[in-house]
Design an enzyme around this catalytic site. Structure first.
Site: not given
Lengths: 327, 327
Positions: A127, A151, A155
């Site tokens: 992402s 997050y 990632k």
């Protein structure tokens, strides 16, 4: 060819499944088996004649990864993740699913590699959340990853592990960093980024939409169709040119909210635009401040990845793929 | 102030301990207790009058981290790691110590934070191994991390976790990427980078040294004294200016092997230089090809970190600190 999709019940997972079933092949090899896994049991894809295994599983559970690789899928699409907002609120769950879940998958593959030379293609969806402000005007392919969410950290760690396991020859992996997907089909959601889709999708359906930010906010977009195209290209391309650098920012379209609205006007007229109701939300504006606005993605483009070149194109794709071709 | 040093038996750990004991304070606060931990029990530091706890422990053992934070050290220097070569050969051990060990330490701190607001300063030694070729001539502060060793991956993951735990307020952390330490005291070792020190240290002691690479090889260096200085500055500085970007490449000196040799000539004469025996080793040359050569470290310098500005200075520091001031 046997394909495993983790996160098959999500929006991108469902579209990927549908496209694979419609094409019947991947990179020229007939798709002979599908395994679809998510936290809820994915729906059976219409029109697939081969064996399709579907089940609900939590990748944070250490028992899941060995089961996933037990029948040695040739290609693994790993789309499963706790989303940004939830990973920020539930620190343990985010790390358990996004970091440990990914690592357990890679470890199960390594065990199978060491046992019998198994070496699947693994496509991991990363992402643009791997990047954290402050940014240059355009983020290039060599800009550093300093995520400002758990997050995003999870990632980047997934990208690094995938690269290391690929370098070691345990698997053949690629991590693709998706732009914000626009226009997301379905109902308006509460994600901070939801408005980018809402202000187009809702007026196209004759409904009102709230715009919580000024029109000069710039962001980075690709259609769901482009995202599926990225995944399929990543699964079939030669990865040797990537060398040890297995994470790639995907192409996208940088546009302001004002440009989104003008594209809507061209496609659907003033009447549609009139359904957008400005309602400034300082909380959302503060979040959006920290997001990337634009990229140069020369590496991915040289490797054949393609996104849309105008917001009109993104809107027309939504009309074709979601609205039966007409508004 | 209670200070914990993980990796206290290593070369940098011992020098850090000695300097802390000699100064008796850190950032103006008296050092009231020391805890020294390594895989072998660290030696008792001479001249420390306060309580000094020393023990052998494996940070990969899940029981270790809770013990480390049980008495709530105010400052934790985390220098413990499996080195690059060993982590490359023993994949499981490298991940267990360098990734899981670090994560378990951070998790134990988080548990204590959540129980009672504990929030120590954590100084984590990272490495220029977080970078992987191809490089620009100078690696700047925003260049991406694409390590080409498992050790490098484990160090980046440590940086990312430290940054996330800091952002969340569980601890106040900084990761510092050390240059290659030169001149390493002690015996010649088999590390691929050993020759950078060997070709100076051995001739200074009247002994022969082997040079396995051409004189135009350029690399990035700092003295052991500078490394200890970085650690102490990192432990005492205000970290607020770092924001969410808690990993910093430390300043160093970029020099060719030829420049190292000319500095040796200035300090110790032709007789010392004559003890260097060129013996090209293609295997070492291939490894060194992939190493960083030069950096711009504007961020660290603006924050007050300082390294040497000439190799003569590095050599004189070795003579002062290791050879009693004379050769």
């Amino acid at each position: 060819m046997h394909i495993l999709i983790l996160g098959a019940a999500g929006m991108v997972g469902r579209k990927l499944t549908a496209r694979l079933v419609a094409e019947g092949q991947l990179g020229g090899a007939a798709i002979t088996a599908l395994t679809l896994v998510d936290v809820i049991e994915p729906a059976a894809p219409a029109g697939f004649s081969g064996p399709c295994t579907r089940y609900a599983a939590d990748i944070a559970d250490p028992a899941t990864a060995p089961r996933l690789v037990a029948d040695r899928p040739d290609v693994i699409f790993h789309l499963a993740a706790i989303v940004s907002g939830e990973a920020e609120v539930d620190f343990d769950k985010g790390y358990a699913v996004n970091l440990d879940g990914t690592r357990q998958l890679l470890e199960a593959i390594r065990a199978a590699h060491q046992a019998e030379g198994y070496r699947p293609r693994v496509v991991f969806t990363s992402s643009i959340a791997v990047f954290g402000a402050p940014f240059p005007d355009k983020i290039d392919d060599e800009f550093f990853c300093t995520p400002r969410t758990s997050y995003g950290v999870q990632k980047v760690v997934g990208e690094l592990l995938l690269s290391d396991y690929s370098r070691k020859g345990f698997l053949d992996g690629i991590a693709i960093r998706l732009p914000t997907i626009c226009i997301r089909p379905g109902l308006p959601n509460k994600a901070a980024s939801g408005f980018f889709s809402n202000i187009l999708r809702e007026p196209l359906a004759g409904k009102e939409a709230v715009l919580p930010v000024p029109e000069d906010v710039r962001h980075w977009h690709a259609s769901p169709r482009a995202a599926v195209g990225f995944l399929i290209h990543a699964a079939t391309m030669d990865l040797a040119p990537l060398g040890a650098r297995r994470a790639l920012s995907m192409p996208g379209l940088s546009a302001t909210v004002g440009e989104q609205i003008e594209a809507l006007r061209k496609v659907a007229g003033d009447k549609a635009v009139a359904l957008i109701r400005p309602e400034p939300d300082p909380a959302i504006m503060a979040i959006v401040e920290g997001w990337p606005r634009d990229f140069t993605t020369a590496r991915a483009e040289a490797l054949g990845f393609r996104a849309e070149s105008s917001f009109e194109e993104i809107i027309r794709i939504h009309i074709e793929d979601e609205l039966g071709g007409q508004i």
